[in-house]
Scaffold this motif. Sequence first.
Motif, PDB file in Angstrom:
ATOM      1  N   HIS A 101     -16.709 -41.809 -15.613  1.00 15.37           N
ATOM      2  CA  HIS A 101     -16.506 -41.922 -14.200  1.00 15.37           C
ATOM      3  C   HIS A 101     -15.349 -42.376 -13.487  1.00 15.37           C
ATOM      4  CE1 HIS A 101     -17.120 -40.754 -10.149  1.00 15.37           C
ATOM      5  NE2 HIS A 101     -17.646 -39.534 -10.126  1.00 15.37           N
ATOM      6  N   PRO A 102     -14.463 -42.377 -12.936  1.00 17.18           N
ATOM      7  CA  PRO A 102     -13.633 -43.288 -11.871  1.00 17.18           C
ATOM      8  C   PRO A 102     -14.171 -43.883 -11.524  1.00 17.18           C
ATOM      9  CG  PRO A 102     -13.494 -40.491 -11.365  1.00 17.18           C
ATOM     10  CD  PRO A 102     -14.339 -40.958 -12.084  1.00 17.18           C
ATOM     11  N   GLN A 103     -15.277 -44.357 -10.821  1.00 17.57           N
ATOM     12  CA  GLN A 103     -15.950 -45.694 -10.081  1.00 17.57           C
ATOM     13  C   GLN A 103     -16.342 -46.358 -11.192  1.00 17.57           C
ATOM     14  OE1 GLN A 103     -16.646 -45.656  -6.742  1.00 17.57           O
ATOM     15  NE2 GLN A 103     -15.380 -43.971  -7.057  1.00 17.57           N
ATOM     16  N   ALA A 104     -16.394 -46.096 -12.348  1.00 16.42           N
ATOM     17  CA  ALA A 104     -16.409 -47.429 -13.499  1.00 16.42           C
ATOM     18  C   ALA A 104     -15.086 -47.702 -13.237  1.00 16.42           C
ATOM     19  CB  ALA A 104     -16.987 -46.530 -14.500  1.00 16.42           C
ATOM     20  N   ALA A 105     -14.137 -47.184 -13.281  1.00 19.59           N
ATOM     21  CA  ALA A 105     -13.237 -48.475 -13.601  1.00 19.59           C
ATOM     22  C   ALA A 105     -12.793 -49.922 -12.858  1.00 19.59           C
ATOM     23  CB  ALA A 105     -11.214 -47.584 -13.179  1.00 19.59           C
ATOM     24  N   PRO A 106     -13.016 -49.842 -12.094  1.00 19.38           N
ATOM     25  CA  PRO A 106     -12.958 -51.579 -11.456  1.00 19.38           C
ATOM     26  C   PRO A 106     -13.645 -52.548 -12.062  1.00 19.38           C
ATOM     27  CG  PRO A 106     -13.251 -49.958  -9.421  1.00 19.38           C
ATOM     28  CD  PRO A 106     -13.546 -48.811 -11.259  1.00 19.38           C
ATOM     29  N   TYR A 107     -15.303 -51.414 -12.487  1.00 20.62           N
ATOM     30  CA  TYR A 107     -15.753 -52.675 -13.273  1.00 20.62           C
ATOM     31  C   TYR A 107     -15.571 -53.120 -14.346  1.00 20.62           C
ATOM     32  CZ  TYR A 107     -19.078 -51.947  -8.549  1.00 20.62           C
ATOM     33  OH  TYR A 107     -19.286 -51.410  -8.242  1.00 20.62           O
ATOM     34  N   VAL A 108     -15.358 -51.761 -15.279  1.00 24.12           N
ATOM     35  CA  VAL A 108     -15.008 -52.462 -16.638  1.00 24.12           C
ATOM     36  C   VAL A 108     -13.454 -53.081 -16.985  1.00 24.12           C
ATOM     37  CG1 VAL A 108     -14.222 -50.214 -18.493  1.00 24.12           C
ATOM     38  CG2 VAL A 108     -16.140 -49.941 -17.521  1.00 24.12           C
ATOM     39  N   LEU A 110     -13.232 -55.060 -14.535  1.00 23.67           N
ATOM     40  CA  LEU A 110     -13.372 -56.185 -13.768  1.00 23.67           C
ATOM     41  C   LEU A 110     -11.819 -57.499 -13.593  1.00 23.67           C
ATOM     42  CD1 LEU A 110     -15.342 -58.655 -17.412  1.00 23.67           C
ATOM     43  CD2 LEU A 110     -16.346 -58.130 -15.344  1.00 23.67           C
ATOM     44  N   ASP A 111     -11.172 -55.776 -12.410  1.00 25.06           N
ATOM     45  CA  ASP A 111     -10.376 -56.186 -11.464  1.00 25.06           C
ATOM     46  C   ASP A 111     -10.739 -57.203 -10.520  1.00 25.06           C
ATOM     47  OD1 ASP A 111      -9.242 -55.520  -8.991  1.00 25.06           O
ATOM     48  OD2 ASP A 111      -9.105 -53.438  -9.313  1.00 25.06           O
ATOM     49  N   GLU A 112      -9.938 -57.919 -10.370  1.00 24.92           N
ATOM     50  CA  GLU A 112     -10.273 -59.404  -9.802  1.00 24.92           C
ATOM     51  C   GLU A 112     -10.555 -58.772  -7.952  1.00 24.92           C
ATOM     52  OE1 GLU A 112     -11.604 -62.515  -9.791  1.00 24.92           O
ATOM     53  OE2 GLU A 112     -12.171 -62.211 -11.904  1.00 24.92           O
ATOM     54  N   ASP A 113      -9.638 -58.228  -7.534  1.00 25.62           N
ATOM     55  CA  ASP A 113      -9.595 -57.965  -6.343  1.00 25.62           C
ATOM     56  C   ASP A 113     -11.204 -57.348  -6.275  1.00 25.62           C
ATOM     57  OD1 ASP A 113      -8.163 -57.474  -3.682  1.00 25.62           O
ATOM     58  OD2 ASP A 113      -8.111 -55.087  -4.562  1.00 25.62           O
ATOM     59  N   PHE A 114     -11.160 -56.372  -6.738  1.00 23.74           N
ATOM     60  CA  PHE A 114     -12.342 -55.171  -6.108  1.00 23.74           C
ATOM     61  C   PHE A 114     -13.471 -56.079  -6.766  1.00 23.74           C
ATOM     62  CE2 PHE A 114     -16.430 -53.200  -7.771  1.00 23.74           C
ATOM     63  CZ  PHE A 114     -16.270 -52.332  -6.772  1.00 23.74           C
ATOM     64  N   SER A 180     -26.084 -45.535 -10.092  1.00 22.31           N
ATOM     65  CA  SER A 180     -25.201 -45.740 -10.220  1.00 22.31           C
ATOM     66  C   SER A 180     -24.112 -45.413  -9.774  1.00 22.31           C
ATOM     67  CB  SER A 180     -24.499 -46.891 -11.406  1.00 22.31           C
ATOM     68  OG  SER A 180     -23.043 -46.795 -11.867  1.00 22.31           O
ATOM     69  N   GLN A 181     -23.051 -45.530  -9.031  1.00 21.43           N
ATOM     70  CA  GLN A 181     -22.199 -44.833  -8.262  1.00 21.43           C
ATOM     71  C   GLN A 181     -21.353 -43.865  -9.354  1.00 21.43           C
ATOM     72  OE1 GLN A 181     -22.186 -43.799  -4.933  1.00 21.43           O
ATOM     73  NE2 GLN A 181     -24.027 -45.034  -5.183  1.00 21.43           N
ATOM     74  N   SER A 182     -20.895 -44.693 -10.416  1.00 26.96           N
ATOM     75  CA  SER A 182     -20.229 -44.502 -11.835  1.00 26.96           C
ATOM     76  C   SER A 182     -21.245 -43.408 -12.793  1.00 26.96           C
ATOM     77  CB  SER A 182     -19.655 -45.218 -13.044  1.00 26.96           C
ATOM     78  OG  SER A 182     -20.562 -46.114 -13.310  1.00 26.96           O
ATOM     79  N   HIS A 183     -22.649 -43.100 -12.861  1.00 21.95           N
ATOM     80  CA  HIS A 183     -23.205 -42.429 -13.314  1.00 21.95           C
ATOM     81  C   HIS A 183     -22.964 -40.659 -14.513  1.00 21.95           C
ATOM     82  CE1 HIS A 183     -26.887 -41.431 -16.276  1.00 21.95           C
ATOM     83  NE2 HIS A 183     -26.515 -42.614 -16.018  1.00 21.95           N
ATOM     84  N   LEU A 184     -22.814 -40.768 -14.797  1.00 21.92           N
ATOM     85  CA  LEU A 184     -22.775 -39.500 -15.769  1.00 21.92           C
ATOM     86  C   LEU A 184     -23.781 -39.218 -16.745  1.00 21.92           C
ATOM     87  CD1 LEU A 184     -18.872 -39.842 -16.614  1.00 21.92           C
ATOM     88  CD2 LEU A 184     -19.482 -38.037 -14.580  1.00 21.92           C
ATOM     89  N   PRO A 213     -19.173 -48.653  -0.620  1.00 19.71           N
ATOM     90  CA  PRO A 213     -19.152 -47.464  -0.416  1.00 19.71           C
ATOM     91  C   PRO A 213     -17.628 -47.132  -1.565  1.00 19.71           C
ATOM     92  CG  PRO A 213     -18.077 -49.327   1.523  1.00 19.71           C
ATOM     93  CD  PRO A 213     -19.588 -50.271   0.675  1.00 19.71           C
ATOM     94  N   ARG A 214     -17.854 -46.225  -1.552  1.00 25.81           N
ATOM     95  CA  ARG A 214     -16.173 -45.603  -2.995  1.00 25.81           C
ATOM     96  C   ARG A 214     -14.945 -46.325  -2.992  1.00 25.81           C
ATOM     97  NH1 ARG A 214     -16.045 -40.199  -5.574  1.00 25.81           N
ATOM     98  NH2 ARG A 214     -17.746 -40.661  -6.263  1.00 25.81           N
ATOM     99  N   ASP A 215     -14.822 -45.956  -1.443  1.00 21.32           N
ATOM    100  CA  ASP A 215     -13.357 -46.292  -0.403  1.00 21.32           C
ATOM    101  C   ASP A 215     -12.840 -47.792  -0.051  1.00 21.32           C
ATOM    102  OD1 ASP A 215     -14.971 -45.606   1.107  1.00 21.32           O
ATOM    103  OD2 ASP A 215     -13.822 -43.854   1.972  1.00 21.32           O
ATOM    104  N   ARG A 216     -13.971 -48.129  -0.483  1.00 21.67           N
ATOM    105  CA  ARG A 216     -13.830 -50.032  -0.052  1.00 21.67           C
ATOM    106  C   ARG A 216     -14.200 -49.478   1.445  1.00 21.67           C
ATOM    107  NH1 ARG A 216     -10.289 -53.738  -3.999  1.00 21.67           N
ATOM    108  NH2 ARG A 216     -10.416 -52.422  -5.609  1.00 21.67           N
ATOM    109  N   SER A 217     -14.402 -48.639   2.507  1.00 21.12           N
ATOM    110  CA  SER A 217     -14.082 -48.509   4.192  1.00 21.12           C
ATOM    111  C   SER A 217     -15.369 -47.808   3.930  1.00 21.12           C
ATOM    112  CB  SER A 217     -12.723 -48.550   4.634  1.00 21.12           C
ATOM    113  OG  SER A 217     -12.933 -47.029   4.309  1.00 21.12           O
ATOM    114  N   GLY A 218     -16.036 -47.792   5.755  1.00 23.68           N
ATOM    115  CA  GLY A 218     -17.188 -46.650   5.707  1.00 23.68           C
ATOM    116  C   GLY A 218     -18.734 -47.174   5.454  1.00 23.68           C
TER     117      GLY A 218
END
Length: 331
Positions: A101-108, A110-114, A180-184, A213-218
Amino acid sequence: MDTRELRTKATQITPDIYSLEIPTPFSVGAVNVYLVKGDKLTLVDVGPKTDEAWQALTEGLQSAGVRVEEIEQIVLTHHHVDHCGQLEKVRQLSGAVTLAHPQAAPYVELDEDFMHFHDQFFLELYQKSGVPSDMLVIIAKFHKLMKTFSEPSRIDVLLKHKQRVPNLEEWQVLYTPGHSQSHLSLYRERDRTMIGGDHIIGHISSNAFIEPPRDRSGARPLTLVQYRTALQMCADMEVERVLAGHGEIVTDHRELILARLQKNWSRTDTLRSLLADGEKTAYELTTLLFPTLYEKELPLTLSETIGHIDLLTILHQVEVKEKDGVLYYHL
Ligand SMILES: [Zn+2]
Ligand SMILES: [Zn+2]
């Protein structure tokens, strides 16, 4: 092939599905990885990045007549390290395509900014929840855990709710967020088989972890509300067996789901009784709900408390007021 010397053996569940029990260093115990022999040789999850897990994965595959190098694609149920930590190692050796799922990407990745955004989100959440400042070090520990039991990898194909899994056309993708927000989860109608990840587990109730939040805001997602909704979706489906991410195969998914949903209401009752003698913070409620567990498992127990406060808030059974940046709940 001589498999007598192998310590980890795969268990054949159907003619084309094998289960591999992979050890983890976490309190949850072993994680189940599934090998599906479809149009492409597919692994669902891979296990954490430890020597023991690697040995179990390679031996388990060998007992099913497969070498790691032959794996062609890897589907991740979600981004937790017990499920995806050794993704990069398998990917490097096999050249397998990775799907999640797209939400898994930043964790997988290990995106420093995220990760920085992630830490900031939890710092604010914990402060608002009344967590004592000396306990805030727990936030940095999450980072360390990710880096110890996984390494930066990448997702090649992003999966969405209701689409077919590429090269595994019998299988449908179900987006089942909450734990998890990425759970399939994956579902095959032909034999009513579900690969359930941590969405449906027989012997332990899955936690709806708070996430940013998914979009990093809200606003943050109401993860327990999501989890309950996704559970109800699965209860409405015809499922013969759920191949869970941990523990045994679940054959009574409806009963299990009903019990899980029911348990939420007994916990909200407990919260209401704890609030009967006056206002409290989410942290104070956590120490009362989980007196022996909260120190060791703060993210997990605080997620449980906040999730149930969310349920009570939606039903207008609790109210909240802010004092000096901390939220106090009352009936
Ligand atoms: Zn998990
Ligand atoms: Zn897990």
